[in-house]
Design a protein around this motif. Structure first.
Motif, PDB file in Angstrom:
ATOM      1  N   LEU A  44      -3.833  13.862   9.185  1.00 14.57           N
ATOM      2  CA  LEU A  44      -5.215  13.572   8.818  1.00 14.57           C
ATOM      3  C   LEU A  44      -5.284  12.401   7.841  1.00 14.57           C
ATOM      4  O   LEU A  44      -6.143  11.513   7.972  1.00 14.57           O
ATOM      5  CB  LEU A  44      -5.871  14.813   8.196  1.00 14.57           C
ATOM      6  N   LEU A  45      -4.391  12.382   6.866  1.00 19.54           N
ATOM      7  CA  LEU A  45      -4.383  11.287   5.900  1.00 19.54           C
ATOM      8  C   LEU A  45      -3.983   9.971   6.570  1.00 19.54           C
ATOM      9  O   LEU A  45      -4.528   8.906   6.251  1.00 19.54           O
ATOM     10  CB  LEU A  45      -3.448  11.613   4.738  1.00 19.54           C
ATOM     11  N   THR A  46      -3.050  10.038   7.516  1.00 19.14           N
ATOM     12  CA  THR A  46      -2.663   8.838   8.259  1.00 19.14           C
ATOM     13  C   THR A  46      -3.836   8.297   9.058  1.00 19.14           C
ATOM     14  O   THR A  46      -4.074   7.076   9.109  1.00 19.14           O
ATOM     15  CB  THR A  46      -1.479   9.131   9.189  1.00 19.14           C
ATOM     16  N   ASP A  47      -4.601   9.191   9.680  1.00 14.76           N
ATOM     17  CA  ASP A  47      -5.785   8.763  10.431  1.00 14.76           C
ATOM     18  C   ASP A  47      -6.813   8.105   9.501  1.00 14.76           C
ATOM     19  O   ASP A  47      -7.428   7.095   9.846  1.00 14.76           O
ATOM     20  CB  ASP A  47      -6.422   9.947  11.145  1.00 14.76           C
ATOM     21  N   ALA A  48      -6.994   8.694   8.316  1.00 11.59           N
ATOM     22  CA  ALA A  48      -7.935   8.123   7.347  1.00 11.59           C
ATOM     23  C   ALA A  48      -7.452   6.759   6.865  1.00 11.59           C
ATOM     24  O   ALA A  48      -8.258   5.845   6.636  1.00 11.59           O
ATOM     25  CB  ALA A  48      -8.112   9.067   6.167  1.00 11.59           C
ATOM     26  N   LEU A  49      -6.151   6.624   6.719  1.00 16.49           N
ATOM     27  CA  LEU A  49      -5.572   5.341   6.328  1.00 16.49           C
ATOM     28  C   LEU A  49      -5.848   4.284   7.395  1.00 16.49           C
ATOM     29  O   LEU A  49      -6.251   3.154   7.095  1.00 16.49           O
ATOM     30  CB  LEU A  49      -4.069   5.512   6.115  1.00 16.49           C
ATOM     31  N   ASP A  50      -5.654   4.658   8.660  1.00 15.84           N
ATOM     32  CA  ASP A  50      -5.927   3.729   9.762  1.00 15.84           C
ATOM     33  C   ASP A  50      -7.405   3.347   9.792  1.00 15.84           C
ATOM     34  O   ASP A  50      -7.756   2.188  10.044  1.00 15.84           O
ATOM     35  CB  ASP A  50      -5.530   4.370  11.096  1.00 15.84           C
TER      36      ASP A  50
END
Length: 212
Positions: free
Chosen positions: A18-24
């Protein structure tokens, strides 16, 4: 990219994704300087580099995690350090701070698991990150932090606001309880933290921006 995930190091899970998606979604400005708090396997540090970061400082208190992150980020512009990321001195400020801290509420009499236990209310590390963020961030810098709704996202927003950061929940996702939360579900029910029979938690990503 396949990451090394040895025993004893927190493996990338739903919160990491989820955090990786938010980063993207947020995007990384080319040339950005990034701090990864509690790097674990280094998954977020690697994601930051692949997203355009010029350099990443990845920090963890675990020696095993430090070695794992170093191997996973080999040949990338990632500096891996061992220690408490919220105590260490840094010669510069960061354009982006990433944090997936321990946030599971834990009973005082329970043996603490460093990778996920966040104290009685799950906020022991969350609050420290909120308080330190303003001095870690460069002007215009951003904090992206993920934690469970069990650790009170509203309290996180309020604490970031008190620290003079613009803050909001920018992503959320429900997921089934994993083994740790299943093991504590009855205690959570007894304390009123979850509804009877609830076996799903909401994860949230909170963004804090330094605007001064």
């Amino acid at each position: 990219m396949q990451l090394l995930e040895p025993p004893g190091v927190y493996r990338p899970q739903g919160d990491t994704r989820l955090l990786t998606d938010a980063l993207d979604e947020a995007g990384i400005h080319p040339g950005s300087n990034v701090l990864d708090v509690g790097t674990g396997t280094g998954a977020l540090a690697v994601a930051a580099v692949r997203g355009g970061a010029a350099r990443v400082t990845a920090v963890d208190v675990s020696a095993r995690a430090v070695v794992t992150a170093w191997l996973n980020a080999l040949l990338m512009p990632v500096r891996v350090r061992r220690g408490d990321a919220l105590v260490l001195h840094y010669p510069e400020r960061f354009d982006l701070v990433l944090a997936n801290p321990p946030y599971v509420p834990s009973a005082p009499d329970r043996r603490r698991a460093r990778a996920w236990d966040g104290g009685p209310d799950g906020r022991k590390l969350v609050d420290r990150i909120c308080d330190r963020a303003p001095e870690l961030l460069a002007r215009g810098g951003t904090l992206l932090m993920v934690h469970s709704a069990l650790a009170d996202p509203d309290a996180t927003l309020q604490r970031l606001h008190r620290a003079d950061l613009k803050a909001a929940v920018v992503d959320r996702r429900n997921q089934d309880f994993g083994p740790v939360l299943h093991d504590r579900a009855t205690a959570f029910e007894d304390s009123g933290l979850i509804m009877p029979g609830q076996r799903e938690e909401e994860l949230v990503v909170i963004r804090g921006d330094r605007t001064d």
